[in-house]
Every structure is written in C-alpha cells, then in structure tokens.
Motif scaffolding. Sequence first.
Motif, PDB file in Angstrom:
ATOM      1  N   LEU A 149      13.347  10.622   1.506  1.00 42.64           N
ATOM      2  CA  LEU A 149      13.963  11.950   1.365  1.00 42.64           C
ATOM      3  C   LEU A 149      13.404  12.947   2.372  1.00 42.64           C
ATOM      4  CD1 LEU A 149      14.297  12.600  -2.453  1.00 42.64           C
ATOM      5  CD2 LEU A 149      16.065  12.115  -0.784  1.00 42.64           C
ATOM      6  N   THR A 150      12.085  12.823   2.686  1.00 44.02           N
ATOM      7  CA  THR A 150      11.510  13.774   3.635  1.00 44.02           C
ATOM      8  C   THR A 150      11.757  13.358   5.077  1.00 44.02           C
ATOM      9  OG1 THR A 150       9.418  12.607   3.597  1.00 44.02           O
ATOM     10  CG2 THR A 150       9.647  14.451   2.080  1.00 44.02           C
ATOM     11  N   GLY A 151      12.418  12.221   5.276  1.00 41.46           N
ATOM     12  CA  GLY A 151      12.734  11.805   6.648  1.00 41.46           C
ATOM     13  C   GLY A 151      11.676  10.940   7.285  1.00 41.46           C
ATOM     14  N   ALA A 152      10.698  10.482   6.485  1.00 45.27           N
ATOM     15  CA  ALA A 152       9.652   9.635   7.047  1.00 45.27           C
ATOM     16  C   ALA A 152       9.922   8.198   6.642  1.00 45.27           C
ATOM     17  CB  ALA A 152       8.283  10.090   6.560  1.00 45.27           C
ATOM     18  N   GLU A 153      11.001   7.624   7.204  1.00 47.72           N
ATOM     19  CA  GLU A 153      11.388   6.292   6.727  1.00 47.72           C
ATOM     20  C   GLU A 153      10.395   5.221   7.149  1.00 47.72           C
ATOM     21  OE1 GLU A 153      13.087   8.053   8.816  1.00 47.72           O
ATOM     22  OE2 GLU A 153      13.656   6.906  10.585  1.00 47.72           O
ATOM     23  N   PHE A 154       9.631   5.490   8.215  1.00 46.22           N
ATOM     24  CA  PHE A 154       8.643   4.483   8.634  1.00 46.22           C
ATOM     25  C   PHE A 154       7.554   4.354   7.578  1.00 46.22           C
ATOM     26  CE2 PHE A 154       4.895   3.113  11.108  1.00 46.22           C
ATOM     27  CZ  PHE A 154       5.404   1.907  11.538  1.00 46.22           C
ATOM     28  N   ILE A 155       7.088   5.516   7.075  1.00 47.73           N
ATOM     29  CA  ILE A 155       6.041   5.465   6.042  1.00 47.73           C
ATOM     30  C   ILE A 155       6.588   4.835   4.770  1.00 47.73           C
ATOM     31  CG2 ILE A 155       4.489   6.884   4.645  1.00 47.73           C
ATOM     32  CD1 ILE A 155       4.126   8.667   6.949  1.00 47.73           C
ATOM     33  N   ALA A 156       7.858   5.109   4.482  1.00 45.96           N
ATOM     34  CA  ALA A 156       8.479   4.502   3.311  1.00 45.96           C
ATOM     35  C   ALA A 156       8.442   2.979   3.426  1.00 45.96           C
ATOM     36  CB  ALA A 156       9.912   4.987   3.190  1.00 45.96           C
ATOM     37  N   MET A 157       8.768   2.506   4.635  1.00 46.30           N
ATOM     38  CA  MET A 157       8.767   1.062   4.860  1.00 46.30           C
ATOM     39  C   MET A 157       7.368   0.481   4.717  1.00 46.30           C
ATOM     40  SD  MET A 157      11.214  -0.032   7.900  1.00 46.30           S
ATOM     41  CE  MET A 157       9.917  -0.409   9.030  1.00 46.30           C
ATOM     42  N   LEU A 158       6.386   1.220   5.293  1.00 48.60           N
ATOM     43  CA  LEU A 158       5.007   0.744   5.207  1.00 48.60           C
ATOM     44  C   LEU A 158       4.552   0.667   3.762  1.00 48.60           C
ATOM     45  CD1 LEU A 158       2.897   2.381   8.027  1.00 48.60           C
ATOM     46  CD2 LEU A 158       3.777   0.089   7.850  1.00 48.60           C
ATOM     47  N   LEU A 159       4.940   1.686   2.974  1.00 48.01           N
ATOM     48  CA  LEU A 159       4.544   1.694   1.565  1.00 48.01           C
ATOM     49  C   LEU A 159       5.032   0.438   0.872  1.00 48.01           C
ATOM     50  CD1 LEU A 159       5.084   5.220   0.004  1.00 48.01           C
ATOM     51  CD2 LEU A 159       3.089   3.770  -0.191  1.00 48.01           C
ATOM     52  N   VAL A 160       6.297   0.107   1.117  1.00 47.46           N
ATOM     53  CA  VAL A 160       6.856  -1.067   0.442  1.00 47.46           C
ATOM     54  C   VAL A 160       6.210  -2.341   0.975  1.00 47.46           C
ATOM     55  CG1 VAL A 160       8.939  -2.397   0.059  1.00 47.46           C
ATOM     56  CG2 VAL A 160       9.012   0.079  -0.092  1.00 47.46           C
ATOM     57  N   ILE A 161       6.103  -2.440   2.322  1.00 48.58           N
ATOM     58  CA  ILE A 161       5.614  -3.700   2.888  1.00 48.58           C
ATOM     59  C   ILE A 161       4.127  -3.886   2.596  1.00 48.58           C
ATOM     60  CG2 ILE A 161       5.220  -4.983   5.029  1.00 48.58           C
ATOM     61  CD1 ILE A 161       7.683  -3.571   6.138  1.00 48.58           C
ATOM     62  N   VAL A 162       3.336  -2.842   2.896  1.00 45.56           N
ATOM     63  CA  VAL A 162       1.888  -3.007   2.777  1.00 45.56           C
ATOM     64  C   VAL A 162       1.430  -2.924   1.331  1.00 45.56           C
ATOM     65  CG1 VAL A 162      -0.344  -2.086   3.442  1.00 45.56           C
ATOM     66  CG2 VAL A 162       1.515  -2.143   5.098  1.00 45.56           C
ATOM     67  N   TYR A 163       1.829  -1.843   0.644  1.00 43.15           N
ATOM     68  CA  TYR A 163       1.281  -1.658  -0.699  1.00 43.15           C
ATOM     69  C   TYR A 163       1.913  -2.587  -1.711  1.00 43.15           C
ATOM     70  CZ  TYR A 163      -1.598   2.112   0.810  1.00 43.15           C
ATOM     71  OH  TYR A 163      -2.566   2.818   1.439  1.00 43.15           O
ATOM     72  N   VAL A 171      -0.842  -5.421  -1.133  1.00 48.36           N
ATOM     73  CA  VAL A 171      -1.932  -4.957  -1.988  1.00 48.36           C
ATOM     74  C   VAL A 171      -1.642  -5.194  -3.461  1.00 48.36           C
ATOM     75  CG1 VAL A 171      -3.303  -2.955  -2.622  1.00 48.36           C
ATOM     76  CG2 VAL A 171      -2.601  -3.273  -0.259  1.00 48.36           C
ATOM     77  N   ALA A 172      -0.423  -4.787  -3.905  1.00 48.50           N
ATOM     78  CA  ALA A 172      -0.118  -4.905  -5.326  1.00 48.50           C
ATOM     79  C   ALA A 172      -0.031  -6.363  -5.757  1.00 48.50           C
ATOM     80  CB  ALA A 172       1.179  -4.171  -5.641  1.00 48.50           C
ATOM     81  N   VAL A 173       0.529  -7.190  -4.872  1.00 52.80           N
ATOM     82  CA  VAL A 173       0.615  -8.613  -5.213  1.00 52.80           C
ATOM     83  C   VAL A 173      -0.785  -9.203  -5.329  1.00 52.80           C
ATOM     84  CG1 VAL A 173       1.384 -10.844  -4.371  1.00 52.80           C
ATOM     85  CG2 VAL A 173       2.900  -8.902  -4.240  1.00 52.80           C
ATOM     86  N   LEU A 174      -1.687  -8.741  -4.431  1.00 51.88           N
ATOM     87  CA  LEU A 174      -3.074  -9.198  -4.504  1.00 51.88           C
ATOM     88  C   LEU A 174      -3.689  -8.783  -5.836  1.00 51.88           C
ATOM     89  CD1 LEU A 174      -5.126 -10.555  -2.548  1.00 51.88           C
ATOM     90  CD2 LEU A 174      -6.012  -8.287  -2.179  1.00 51.88           C
ATOM     91  N   PHE A 175      -3.432  -7.530  -6.232  1.00 46.02           N
ATOM     92  CA  PHE A 175      -3.937  -7.046  -7.530  1.00 46.02           C
ATOM     93  C   PHE A 175      -3.446  -7.952  -8.647  1.00 46.02           C
ATOM     94  CE2 PHE A 175      -4.502  -2.224  -6.624  1.00 46.02           C
ATOM     95  CZ  PHE A 175      -5.684  -2.509  -5.997  1.00 46.02           C
ATOM     96  N   LEU A 176      -2.144  -8.236  -8.560  1.00 40.20           N
ATOM     97  CA  LEU A 176      -1.521  -9.030  -9.610  1.00 40.20           C
ATOM     98  C   LEU A 176      -2.207 -10.389  -9.713  1.00 40.20           C
ATOM     99  CD1 LEU A 176       0.754  -8.283 -11.439  1.00 40.20           C
ATOM    100  CD2 LEU A 176       2.344  -9.429  -9.933  1.00 40.20           C
ATOM    101  N   PHE A 177      -2.467 -10.988  -8.547  1.00 37.30           N
ATOM    102  CA  PHE A 177      -3.140 -12.285  -8.537  1.00 37.30           C
ATOM    103  C   PHE A 177      -4.532 -12.158  -9.154  1.00 37.30           C
ATOM    104  CE2 PHE A 177      -0.029 -14.008  -5.629  1.00 37.30           C
ATOM    105  CZ  PHE A 177      -0.019 -15.320  -6.029  1.00 37.30           C
ATOM    106  N   VAL A 178      -5.258 -11.116  -8.750  1.00 33.45           N
ATOM    107  CA  VAL A 178      -6.621 -10.957  -9.254  1.00 33.45           C
ATOM    108  C   VAL A 178      -6.598 -10.786 -10.756  1.00 33.45           C
ATOM    109  CG1 VAL A 178      -8.613  -9.424  -9.240  1.00 33.45           C
ATOM    110  CG2 VAL A 178      -7.523 -10.051  -7.106  1.00 33.45           C
ATOM    111  N   VAL A 179      -5.663  -9.938 -11.231  1.00 40.22           N
ATOM    112  CA  VAL A 179      -5.595  -9.669 -12.668  1.00 40.22           C
ATOM    113  C   VAL A 179      -5.263 -10.946 -13.431  1.00 40.22           C
ATOM    114  CG1 VAL A 179      -4.193  -8.522 -14.399  1.00 40.22           C
ATOM    115  CG2 VAL A 179      -5.067  -7.239 -12.474  1.00 40.22           C
ATOM    116  N   MET A 180      -4.354 -11.747 -12.870  1.00 38.77           N
ATOM    117  CA  MET A 180      -3.948 -12.945 -13.595  1.00 38.77           C
ATOM    118  C   MET A 180      -4.976 -14.063 -13.478  1.00 38.77           C
ATOM    119  SD  MET A 180       0.149 -13.136 -13.318  1.00 38.77           S
ATOM    120  CE  MET A 180       0.338 -13.343 -11.594  1.00 38.77           C
ATOM    121  N   MET A 181      -5.685 -14.106 -12.340  1.00 37.10           N
ATOM    122  CA  MET A 181      -6.643 -15.199 -12.131  1.00 37.10           C
ATOM    123  C   MET A 181      -7.939 -14.961 -12.877  1.00 37.10           C
ATOM    124  SD  MET A 181      -5.572 -17.419  -9.778  1.00 37.10           S
ATOM    125  CE  MET A 181      -5.040 -17.665  -8.133  1.00 37.10           C
TER     126      MET A 181
END
Lengths: 487, 205
Positions: free
Chosen positions: B47-61, B65-75
């Motif tokens: 919405l603020t026009g920063a689509e690159f950061i939006a993409m990074l948020l989805v790809i990186v976090y 990162v979140a998938v790693l968290f999920l693995f750690v929590v489940m393992m």
Amino acid sequence: MDWSQSLRLIAPEETLSIASLILLLVAAWGGDKAAKLISVLAVAALVAAGVLVAPALCGGAMGTETFAFYGQFKADAFASYAKVLIYISAAVSLVVAPKFFDRFNAMRAEYPVLVLLAAIGMGMMVSATNLITLYIGLEMNSLAAYVLAAFLRTDGRSAEAGLKYFVLGALASGILLYGMSLTYGFAGTTSFDGISASMAHGLSNGALFGLVFVFAGLAFKISAVPFHMWTPDVYEGAPTPVTTLFATAPKVAAMALTMRVAIEAFGDQAHAWQQIIVFAALASIVVGALGAIRQSNIKRLMAYSSINNVGFMLVGLAVATPQGISAMLFYLAIYVAMSVGGFAMILMLTDEHGNQVEDLSKMAGLSRTRPGLALGLAMIMFSLAGIPPMFGFWGKFLVFKAAVDGGMIALAALGFAASVIGAFYYLKVVKVMYFDEPADVVKGESDIWHKLILIGSCVVISPLGFFLTKWLGHLADTAAAALFTAL
Amino acid sequence: MIQTIAFYLFAALTIASAAATILSRNPVHAVLFLILAFFNAAGLMVLTGAEFIAMLLVIVYVGAVAVLFLFVVMMLDIDFAELRAGFVKNFPLGLLVAVVLLAEMVLGIGAYKSGGLVLGTADGTNAAPAGTTNIEAIGALMYSRYLFLFEAAGLILLVAMIGAIVLTHRQRGDTRGQKISKQIARRPDEATVNVKPEVGKGVQL
C-alpha cells in the motif's frame, strides 16, 4: 566514471579473486593431496598481486585518478603500502603451514583458498573510501578468519578459538554497523569525503555517537584495550600458522582502515576521536605489558605483545599529523617483520615427536641445546622490546618523535615509561633461554622454510635493517602524504 | 477509498494476529499467526508503494525464518507452560524493563520533536530514477553503481560456503554412497539367481 580504469585499479583484487576461484576448483577435484600445489600457486598469486600493487606504491599514487567505482575504492599509495605488507604476511602464513598441519594430517586444500579470500577482504579494507566497502571488506576477512581459527576441528582449543572469535567478532561487527548507520543517518552519505564534508562545520550529538561506535568496532578489530579480551585466547587456540596470519595481515589491514576512517572521514573532527585514541593507546601499552608478565605460554605472550605494539602504533594516530601516520606505517612494517619471525620461531620449537612446545619453562637453556634458535628468538625479543641496536627501536623512536613534535609530550612520556614495563617480559624470555638450566625438550627437526623465514626476519630486524630506513621511510612518507591529500 | 479500507483491513489483521501470536497456548499456532502477521505487514508495504520490501518480507521472513521457527518448534520438545512458570516472580523485573523502554521511546520522540536531532540530507547519488518501480531502481543501482560491492558480497557468500564445508564435511567409512554407473550397468540376468536348495539345508547366498 570509466569502467576500464576502475577495473585496472582493482587489478590486485581481481588477480586474487580469479586465483582463489580456480584454486577452489583444483581443491574440489584434486582433494587434499593437491594442498601443497595449491599453496604454491596461492603464494604465486599473492606475489603477482604484490607486483601489480608496486607501481602505485613507488609512484606515490594519490588524488582523484586513484578512485575506482564512483569513489567506493581507492588504490592510492597508502592502500598499496598496506597491501604489500598484507600480501607478504599472507604468503608467509601459507609457506609455514604445510609442516605444521602435516603432523595432524590436516593440511587441507581449502586453507590456501581461505587465506587468499581473506587477503582480498583485507585489500578492500585498506582501499575502502566508503562505509559499505569498509564493511564488506571487513566481513570477508573476518568470516574467513573465523573458519581458519577453527581449522583444526579435532582440537578442542582450535574449535574454542574459532567460536570465541566468531561470537565476539559478530558483536564487534554489530557495534561497528550501528555506528555506521548513525553516521550515515547524520551525514546523509556513506562516502568518506561526503562524511567529512558534512561534518566540516561541527559534529552533532548523533554523529558523535556514530563516531564513538565506529571507533569501538575498529578497536576490537585491531585488538586495542578495552576490546582486547579475545586476543590471547584466539592466538593461543588457533593453529600457529593461522596465528601468524592473525598477528600480522588483519592487524595491518584494520590499522590502515582505522587510519583512513580517522583521517579521511573524521579528519576535521580530530579533537573528537583523539581522546579515544589516546586512551586506547595508553591502555593498550599498559595492559599489554602487565598482562604479558604472568603468561607462561609463548603464544599468549605474543598476543599480549601484539596488544602492546598496537598501543605504540596508536600513539602515532593520536597525533593526527602526516608525520605520525608515516611513523605508524613504518612501525607496522617492522612489526610485521618481528611477528613473522617470532611465529616462525614458535613453529620451530618442537620436541622429538614433532609436537609443538609452547610452554616457556620448556624453553629453558635453549642457548646451550639450540644456540641458533635461541639467538634468533633473543633478537626478536630485543627488537620487540625496542632496545637500541635492533630495528624495533627505530619504530618506537619515530612514533614517540612524532608525538613530541605534535605537542603530545605527556602521551609520549607515559608511553615511554610503560615501554619499560614491557621490556621486562621480553627480557624474561631471554633470561629463561640463556641463564636457566637446560630443560632439553626442544629437539625436533626444523623445516627449511621456517628457517628461511626466521633468518629473513632476523636480518630485517638486526642493525642491518637500518640500511632500509631511508627507503622504507620514503615509502611511508609517500603513503602518509596520499592519505592527507585534500580532494 | 478502497485504499483506506485495505489499510484498515491489513492493519487490524496485523495487530490481531500479532496479539494471537503471543497469546496462543500452542506454539505451532503461534508461529502460524506470526506468518499471518508477516503477510499482512507485506500488504501494508504494498500500500505504501514499497513492493520490494513486501516481497522480501514474504520471501525472507515467511519463506525462511518462519518456516525455520516452525521446524524448531515441532522438532524440539519445549514445554512452553514451564517457560511461563516464573511469570509472577519475574513480573517486577519485566515491568522495570517495560518502563525503561517506554522512557526511551518518550525521550527519543521528545528529542526528535524538539529539533534536537538534525538528520543529514541524502546526497542524492542513490536517488531512484523518475518513473521506475522500486525493484527497477534497486536493480539499476546494484548492477551499475554498486556492482563492485555486489560482486564482493558474492565472494563473502562463497567464503561462508567454503567455511561451512571445511568445518563440517568429513570422509566417513561407514556410509554407502550411491554408485550410479554401477546401478545403470546392472543387468536382469546378473541381478537374479535361481537356486534349488535341498530340503532342510537352508539357502547359501
């Protein structure tokens, strides 16, 4: 900006990058059997890079034509001077390695490749004229260094050294990055001349914070007190050839980087950082000297000695004059010669099974069992202590002379007094070797390369070294002049 | 109008899912709510026009990162109820930290409002060319002005890779690697044997 000119200016870095990539492929297919061949080729690459750097050093390159890539990189005489020292140190750490690692059956093909990559990073550090280049160079060097410290992974101490170095290094990088982001925020640019221009009319509080954090981060990298705690543990734990590298090349790189940041980026604000540097200098001299007294391990002793020497060099920076910088650069060259000789010496201290002898008490009476070794070590110790006929004296003399000429007489006097404390532990080593009953532990055969390096460094630091004074002094003056060129 | 609605939708969902992240009892649910929060934050960035950061948020976090968290929590078998046990005992300390953080925020905003902080003005060398999207502007800078640093950063990644291999890879005697050429060269008539075992003798292999 002209791309071809930029590419020409980074020729040493290109040479080393291409060499490291090719050698990595050789390592992948040749395996550890090819390690010695790769070492030889890596030394050749370092020599080639040194030859490429030489014209800029001898010609005294300075000014705008040394800028590459929109002013992110500067291949001037100052950078070239530091690079020559870095490449020499890196080459020495490669030459002394095979004999040491062979005993653990751990001479792996990646060692020379990592040293080459570290050398690229160090070259970027000394050429950095932009905060981003600075950080990328620093990280490339540090990351390779963490791995090298833990290279003997079956050895607990080596793994400990790697981990300790990594954790503390990451912390220091964080501090440095924080300072850099503050500096960027308050200056509006990451280039050194831009920062200098924006701070020409005084320093805001925020920028002062940035400056302090940047210097704290850099102080860690040169292991100046109070950020020196990691040094003895890492130097002791890391494999000795790697310690040879740590004590020389990264120290030269971080020292040159500190000089460039201090003079080029914050040059107009010298009064703001001078007190930091004066404190770090005096504290390093005193803590380095006092800390070394109680050490019984020769590698730890050399670590404290390096902290002590960093203190003396910082005296030259505290003055913030071309004379001070020139004295520092001169001192750096002598320091590299002394450290390289000292560690080659430590590598030669082996018992009859080829195990390293690091304990000071086991070196007792070395003068009777191994007179040549004892003489070499005695020369290095006298030189490190700065006792006159040796060349080490001249480095200290120049630094203190610059301090006196720059009006910092109190600093020079205090540093001089503290250097007397330092002399104690250097002389203690000589006393143990010459006047104690022989322990007769050091019996191992020495590698020919270790001998050659020890002899070479002993010739440089002996009174013969004074023949170099004029030539080396001229190079250091040119390099310092390049640093102070107004753009 | 539609933007305002979208903003309130994303903002409300971000806050709600952030609250759910720290309130949910089940750690797996907490991580899933965290991912939801990231997605909504990415929506806000668009919405603020920063689509690159939006993409990074989805790809990186979300992607890493979140998938790693999920693995750690489940393992890992972490008893979260036990971790919360000292809440009442540590409450005063937590309160103190909260007060310090609040004071820092108030002081920081106060200093900024009173004009005590004069930030530098950007020198304009990195300004985006007019009429380009975020991603084009970043790419144009990265592959021209900062090409040298971009390549050097690549070398750093190479160092990291070599380092990881040097420190962890070793030849082990007890592993059986796949020998592809041997598998392909195998013929049916070599692979099977007909045997006629005598009764009561067992099979000789």
